[in-house]
Design a protein around this motif. Structure first.
Motif, PDB file in Angstrom:
ATOM      1  N   MET A   3       0.834  -1.201   0.000  1.00 13.32           N
ATOM      2  CA  MET A   3       0.000   0.000   0.000  1.00 13.32           C
ATOM      3  C   MET A   3       0.874   1.259   0.000  1.00 13.32           C
ATOM      4  N   THR A   4       1.952   1.218   0.772  1.00 14.27           N
ATOM      5  CA  THR A   4       2.880   2.351   0.801  1.00 14.27           C
ATOM      6  C   THR A   4       3.546   2.526  -0.560  1.00 14.27           C
ATOM      7  N   ALA A   5       3.890   1.408  -1.196  1.00 14.28           N
ATOM      8  CA  ALA A   5       4.512   1.460  -2.524  1.00 14.28           C
ATOM      9  C   ALA A   5       3.546   2.049  -3.541  1.00 14.28           C
ATOM     10  N   PHE A   6       2.275   1.691  -3.455  1.00  9.17           N
ATOM     11  CA  PHE A   6       1.266   2.254  -4.351  1.00  9.17           C
ATOM     12  C   PHE A   6       1.257   3.777  -4.260  1.00  9.17           C
ATOM     13  N   GLU A   7       1.297   4.276  -3.035  1.00  7.09           N
ATOM     14  CA  GLU A   7       1.269   5.721  -2.823  1.00  7.09           C
ATOM     15  C   GLU A   7       2.475   6.404  -3.454  1.00  7.09           C
TER      16      GLU A   7
END
Length: 303
Positions: A98-102
C-alpha cells in the motif's frame, strides 16, 4: 452432473485469481495471502486504460521495483473487467505494498499532472478482496507453475454460517477420491478474510491452456463421483451449506501484469510484452499504424 457439482462444491474448478499487487514470493508455493482487485473499465475507454496501466508499470519499475502483480480479464460475467492480484506472506507485506502504491502514484503525478483525471476517466471504480491460503482445502496447488499459467477458472462459494467444518470435510473427501482416481485435477483454496460475505471459500485452478478443460476424466473418476453415495453427499452439502456460487474463467494478460523476472525468464514467449507497431502520419493528416511486413515479402517487392 455429479462431476460439475463436485467442482462447484470445491473440487476441480478454477484457476488462480490474480490481482493487483506485489509478488513477495516468486516460487510456485502459494503465499499466505492474496489481495486482489477487480476493476471496471468505462465503456469505450480500453485504449485509455491501457495507457494508464503503461504509465503505472513504467513508474513502478523506477519507484517500487520490488512490486509485482498478475492481471487477468474474465471471459464470463460482466464485460469490461480486469482482475489484478498481489501475493503476500504476511500482513506487513500488504502494508508495504500500500505504501509502494502511494509512492508510485506520487511519481506519476509529478510527471503527468493529468494522470489522476485520466485514471478516473478510464476506470469506474473497483472491488478489493483479501483471502488467506488454505493448505487443508487445496489439492496439488503447484500442478501448473505460475510461469506457464495462461488461463484460470475461479469459483467463489458463499457458505451458510456454521457449515465451515462440514464443508471442509467434504472437500478433503473429494481430494482423496481424485488422488485415488489418479486424474489431473488440482486447485488452490483461499478462505475469504475481507471484502466479500463470510464465510466464503475461493477455489483456484491454473491452466496452461483453456483446452485443459477439454480433458475427459478417467473412467475411475467417473465411477467414483457418479456413485449414488457421492451424488447424495453433493446434494446434501449443496442444499445445507452453500448459499451462492460464482464461477469465472479468466485469461492472463501479460501486458497488464508486472510479473517477476524469474517468471518471465521461465516462459519468455508468453510473458515478454510485444511492442506495438509505431504510429505514422498518413495522407490528409490521419494517423495509422505502420504495417509490419515480413522480410521475405519485402524482398519480393524489390525491382
Amino acid at each position: 452432473m455429479a462431476k460439475r457439482f463436485a467442482i462447484a462444491v470445491a473440487v476441480v474448478c478454477l484457476c488462480s485469481p490474480f490481482a493487483f499487487g506485489q509478488a513477495q514470493k516468486t516460487t510456485d508455493q502459494p503465499s499466505k495471502y492474496i489481495w486482489y482487485e477487480t476493476a471496471k473499465i468505462n465503456s469505450g475507454k480500453y485504449e485509455l486504460f491501457n495507457k494508464v496501466m503503461a504509465q503505472y508499470r513504467e513508474a513502478t519499475t523506477t519507484t517500487a521495483p520490488e512490486m509485482y502483480w498478475i492481471a487477468g480479464t474474465p471471459i464470463t460475467g460482466d464485460s469490461g473487467r480486469v482482475t489484478f492480484v498481489t501475493f503476500h506472506d504476511n500482513m506487513a507485506s500488504l502494508e508495504k505494498t500500500m505504501t509502494a502504491f502511494e509512492k508510485v502514484d506520487q511519481a506519476i503525478t509529478l510527471k503527468n499532472a493529468s494522470f489522476t483525471t485520466q485514471a478516473a476517466e478510464a476506470e469506474a471504480g473497483s472491488h478489493w478482496v483479501l483471502a488467506e491460503y488454505s493448505k487443508e482445502l487445496s489439492y496439488r496447488p503447484d500442478m501448473v507453475p505460475m510461469a506457464n499459467t495462461t488461463w484460470w477458472s475461479s469459483s467463489l462459494l458463499n457458505l451458510k454460517p456454521g457449515c465451515e467444518y462440514e464443508f471442509g470435510d467434504v472437500v478433503k473427501q473429494v481430494a482423496d477420491l481424485h488422488k485415488k482416481a489418479g486424474d489431473n485435477e488440482h486447485w488452490t483454496a483461499y478462505e475469504i478474510r475481507a471484502g466479500y460475505s463470510e464465510p466464503s471459500v475461493l477455489f483456484v485452478t491454473t491452466m496452461r491452456s483453456l483446452a485443459d478443460m477439454d480433458q475427459e476424466p478417467p473412467a475411475a473418476a467417473k465411477e467414483l463421483f457418479e456413485s449414488a453415495p457421492m451424488r447424495q453427499m453433493f446434494q446434501r452439502i449443496g442444499k445445507e451449506c452453500i448459499s451462492h456460487i460464482e464461477s469465472t474463467y479468466s485469461r492472463v494478460e501479460p501486458k497488464l501484469s508486472r510479473a517477476p523476472q524469474s517468471v518471465i525468464a521461465a516462459n519468455p514467449d508468453f510473458w515478454t510484452i510485444k511492442e506495438e507497431a509505431p504510429v505514422v502520419a498518413a495522407k490528409k493528416g490521419k494517423l495509422k499504424k505502420e504495417a509490419v511486413v515480413p522480410a521475405a515479402l519485402k524482398e519480393k517487392e524489390k525491382p
